[in-house]
Design an enzyme around this catalytic site. Structure first.
Site, mmCIF file in Angstrom:
data_model
loop_
_atom_site.group_PDB
_atom_site.id
_atom_site.type_symbol
_atom_site.label_atom_id
_atom_site.label_comp_id
_atom_site.label_asym_id
_atom_site.label_seq_id
_atom_site.Cartn_x
_atom_site.Cartn_y
_atom_site.Cartn_z
ATOM 1 N N HIS A 120 0.804 -1.225 0.000
ATOM 2 C CA HIS A 120 0.000 0.000 0.000
ATOM 3 C C HIS A 120 0.836 1.272 0.000
ATOM 4 O O HIS A 120 0.354 2.339 0.375
ATOM 5 C CB HIS A 120 -0.951 0.000 1.215
ATOM 6 C CG HIS A 120 -1.975 -1.085 1.156
ATOM 7 N ND1 HIS A 120 -2.605 -1.581 2.277
ATOM 8 C CD2 HIS A 120 -2.468 -1.782 0.102
ATOM 9 C CE1 HIS A 120 -3.461 -2.534 1.911
ATOM 10 N NE2 HIS A 120 -3.394 -2.685 0.611
ATOM 11 N N GLY A 188 -1.103 -9.171 12.936
ATOM 12 C CA GLY A 188 -1.717 -7.864 13.200
ATOM 13 C C GLY A 188 -2.506 -7.307 12.043
ATOM 14 O O GLY A 188 -2.379 -6.120 11.710
HETATM 15 C C1 BV8 Z 1 -8.752 -1.651 -5.217
HETATM 16 C C2 BV8 Z 1 -3.033 2.901 2.506
HETATM 17 C C3 BV8 Z 1 -9.699 -1.466 -7.374
HETATM 18 C C4 BV8 Z 1 -3.616 4.245 2.749
HETATM 19 C C5 BV8 Z 1 -4.881 1.314 2.676
HETATM 20 C C6 BV8 Z 1 -12.176 -7.142 -3.340
HETATM 21 C C7 BV8 Z 1 -11.151 -7.016 -4.289
HETATM 22 C C8 BV8 Z 1 -10.578 -5.777 -4.549
HETATM 23 C C9 BV8 Z 1 -11.019 -4.635 -3.861
HETATM 24 C C10 BV8 Z 1 -12.008 -4.756 -2.917
HETATM 25 C C11 BV8 Z 1 -12.597 -6.004 -2.657
HETATM 26 N N1 BV8 Z 1 -13.526 -5.806 -1.677
HETATM 27 C C12 BV8 Z 1 -13.551 -4.500 -1.316
HETATM 28 C C13 BV8 Z 1 -12.653 -3.834 -2.068
HETATM 29 C C14 BV8 Z 1 -12.440 -2.393 -1.990
HETATM 30 C C15 BV8 Z 1 -11.346 -2.007 -0.989
HETATM 31 C C16 BV8 Z 1 -11.432 -2.759 0.302
HETATM 32 O O1 BV8 Z 1 -10.726 -3.743 0.486
HETATM 33 N N2 BV8 Z 1 -12.274 -2.275 1.213
HETATM 34 C C17 BV8 Z 1 -12.379 -2.908 2.531
HETATM 35 C C18 BV8 Z 1 -12.506 -1.837 3.624
HETATM 36 C C19 BV8 Z 1 -13.560 -3.861 2.498
HETATM 37 N N3 BV8 Z 1 -10.043 -2.211 -1.592
HETATM 38 C C20 BV8 Z 1 -9.520 -1.207 -2.330
HETATM 39 O O2 BV8 Z 1 -10.086 -0.163 -2.562
HETATM 40 C C21 BV8 Z 1 -8.109 -1.453 -2.900
HETATM 41 N N4 BV8 Z 1 -8.113 -0.997 -4.262
HETATM 42 O O3 BV8 Z 1 -9.140 -2.754 -5.103
HETATM 43 O O4 BV8 Z 1 -8.943 -0.877 -6.327
HETATM 44 C C22 BV8 Z 1 -8.933 -1.271 -8.602
HETATM 45 C C23 BV8 Z 1 -8.372 -2.380 -9.238
HETATM 46 C C24 BV8 Z 1 -7.696 -2.184 -10.417
HETATM 47 C C25 BV8 Z 1 -7.582 -0.897 -10.951
HETATM 48 C C26 BV8 Z 1 -8.127 0.203 -10.298
HETATM 49 C C27 BV8 Z 1 -8.815 0.030 -9.107
HETATM 50 C C28 BV8 Z 1 -7.078 -0.601 -2.168
HETATM 51 C C29 BV8 Z 1 -6.988 -0.996 -0.723
HETATM 52 C C30 BV8 Z 1 -5.808 -0.241 -0.059
HETATM 53 C C31 BV8 Z 1 -6.335 0.897 0.767
HETATM 54 N N5 BV8 Z 1 -5.227 1.551 1.457
HETATM 55 N N6 BV8 Z 1 -3.818 1.922 3.240
HETATM 56 C C32 BV8 Z 1 -3.334 4.733 4.142
HETATM 57 O O5 BV8 Z 1 -2.731 3.972 4.936
HETATM 58 O O6 BV8 Z 1 -3.713 5.866 4.409
HETATM 59 S S1 BV8 Z 1 -5.734 0.170 3.559
HETATM 60 C C33 BV8 Z 1 -5.416 0.214 5.211
HETATM 61 O O7 BV8 Z 1 -6.060 -0.962 5.735
HETATM 62 C C34 BV8 Z 1 -3.967 0.059 5.654
HETATM 63 O O8 BV8 Z 1 -3.051 -0.229 4.642
HETATM 64 C C35 BV8 Z 1 -4.056 -1.124 6.615
HETATM 65 O O9 BV8 Z 1 -2.870 -1.778 6.789
HETATM 66 C C36 BV8 Z 1 -5.043 -1.916 5.869
HETATM 67 C C37 BV8 Z 1 -5.596 -3.163 6.444
HETATM 68 O O10 BV8 Z 1 -5.966 -2.920 7.734
HETATM 69 P P1 BV8 Z 1 -5.126 -3.724 8.848
HETATM 70 O O11 BV8 Z 1 -3.673 -3.518 8.576
HETATM 71 O O12 BV8 Z 1 -5.619 -5.102 8.893
HETATM 72 O O13 BV8 Z 1 -5.478 -2.885 10.120
HETATM 73 P P2 BV8 Z 1 -6.794 -3.024 11.030
HETATM 74 O O14 BV8 Z 1 -6.836 -1.847 11.938
HETATM 75 O O15 BV8 Z 1 -7.968 -3.333 10.146
HETATM 76 O O16 BV8 Z 1 -6.512 -4.333 11.898
HETATM 77 C C38 BV8 Z 1 -5.505 -4.327 12.898
HETATM 78 C C39 BV8 Z 1 -5.411 -5.757 13.406
HETATM 79 O O17 BV8 Z 1 -4.319 -5.848 14.318
HETATM 80 C C40 BV8 Z 1 -6.653 -6.203 14.153
HETATM 81 O O18 BV8 Z 1 -6.966 -7.533 13.744
HETATM 82 C C41 BV8 Z 1 -6.207 -6.192 15.620
HETATM 83 O O19 BV8 Z 1 -6.854 -7.215 16.375
HETATM 84 C C42 BV8 Z 1 -4.739 -6.488 15.495
HETATM 85 N N7 BV8 Z 1 -3.881 -5.958 16.561
HETATM 86 C C43 BV8 Z 1 -3.990 -4.763 17.201
HETATM 87 N N8 BV8 Z 1 -2.960 -4.622 18.070
HETATM 88 C C44 BV8 Z 1 -2.185 -5.740 17.953
HETATM 89 C C45 BV8 Z 1 -2.762 -6.600 16.991
HETATM 90 N N9 BV8 Z 1 -2.238 -7.795 16.662
HETATM 91 C C46 BV8 Z 1 -1.085 -8.153 17.283
HETATM 92 N N10 BV8 Z 1 -0.458 -7.385 18.203
HETATM 93 C C47 BV8 Z 1 -0.990 -6.183 18.560
HETATM 94 N N11 BV8 Z 1 -0.357 -5.437 19.493
#
Ligand code: BV8
Ligand code: ZN
Length: 248
Positions: A120, A188
């Protein structure tokens, strides 16, 4: 942390040559960087659709730029935590250790990991939306107003926004690395952002052993061969220690 490494896992671990760590925001939580969807989640105050997408940037460039400034400040003050450091240490004990990260905070690089696939992008890099010139954070004095390129174009962070395609070459190489892994640690991540979340799923389909490390259950837990519930900063050093000082 209350985890036990059974003999089967220990055997698999010490016999592994090629290890991949697939990481998300949770691995940086202990460095003080808020996760996306946790209690103190970054998104809590804002919704992804409001900020991490191109249209939001065009509609209100200063607001989106300011949000990244706020996150860059946190990232600049953050340090790699014991999880990032242990992953870098793994490189001394295994033939090949790669990191596939969804994070944009560059903490794996700062901890010393060598093979890193940034799915990303990286918040320390920026580029002009008009002429695509790159700017690192040192290139211009920081203001909360979006900076302009010499060509007059708006400068944006070099991260993948929602609705934007991931860097496909990096994605494909990361996918291949995961599919050739002897062990794939998924650390994570809530595993809900796609297409990144396909990587551990597809590796599983190829028969790769999946080891999830998280403080909670996730969409991936039912796929994992092993789930270690605990903080990454405690669990990963513990597993590394098992490699260095095996307790038979
Ligand atoms: C795209 C950068 C199309 C920006 C980020 C299926 C296929 C393709 C796309 C999709 C699809 N379904 C939905 C989509 C659309 C969308 C998507 O996925 N939406 C989600 C919300 C459902 N995807 C997109 O839009 C992607 N683009 O597909 O474009 C396309 C294709 C071709 C041509 C043109 C267009 C782009 C997705 C990327 C978005 N950018 N980040 C920024 O950072 O500002 S995403 C963002 O979420 C971060 O990168 C982050 O890393 C990422 C994932 O989240 P996590 O890292 O998992 O973080 P989260 O808080 O959710 O979870 C934390 C975890 O840690 C928890 O489980 C917690 O329990 C745990 N934890 C906490 N503390 C600890 C721990 N574990 C261990 N130790 C600890 N101490
Ligand atoms: Zn320009």
């Amino acid at each position: 942390m209350n985890i036990t490494l059974d003999d089967k896992f220990k055997k698999k671990l010490v016999e592994s040559k090629n290890i991949v760590f697939f990481t998300g925001a949770g691995i940086s939580a202990e460095s003080g960087i808020p996760t996306f969807r946790g209690e103190e989640g970054i998104w809590k105050k804002f919704k992804p659709e409001e900020l991490a997408n191109f249209n939001a940037f065009i509609r209100n460039p200063d607001m989106v730029w300011e949000w990244y400034q706020y996150r860059r400040k946190i990232v600049n003050e953050a340090k790699p935590n014991p999880a990032h450091i242990a992953i870098a240490e793994f490189q001394k004990h295994f033939k090949q250790v790669s990191v596939v990260t969804q994070n944009v905070d560059n903490l794996h690089g700062r901890a010393g990991s060598k093979i890193i696939y940034e799915l990303h992008g990286n918040i320390e890099r920026n580029f002009c939306i008009k002429c695509k010139s790159f700017y690192t954070n040192e290139n211009f004095t920081f203001t909360d107003k979006v900076p302009l390129c010499k060509c007059g174009g708006l400068i944006r962070p070099d991260v993948v926004w929602f609705g934007e395609s991931l860097p496909m070459e990096i994605f494909n190489e990361a996918e291949k690395a995961a599919q050739w892994a002897d062990l794939l640690f998924v650390v994570g991540t809530s595993a809900i952002v796609y297409p990144a979340a396909y990587i551990p799923m597809n590796a599983k389909q190829q028969g790769v052993t999946i080891v999830e490390i998280n403080i909670d259950k996730t969409d991936l837990t039912s796929y994992a061969d092993y789930s270690f519930f605990g903080k990454a900063g405690e669990v990963i050093p513990y597993i590394l220690n098992e490699v260095i000082n095996p307790k038979t």
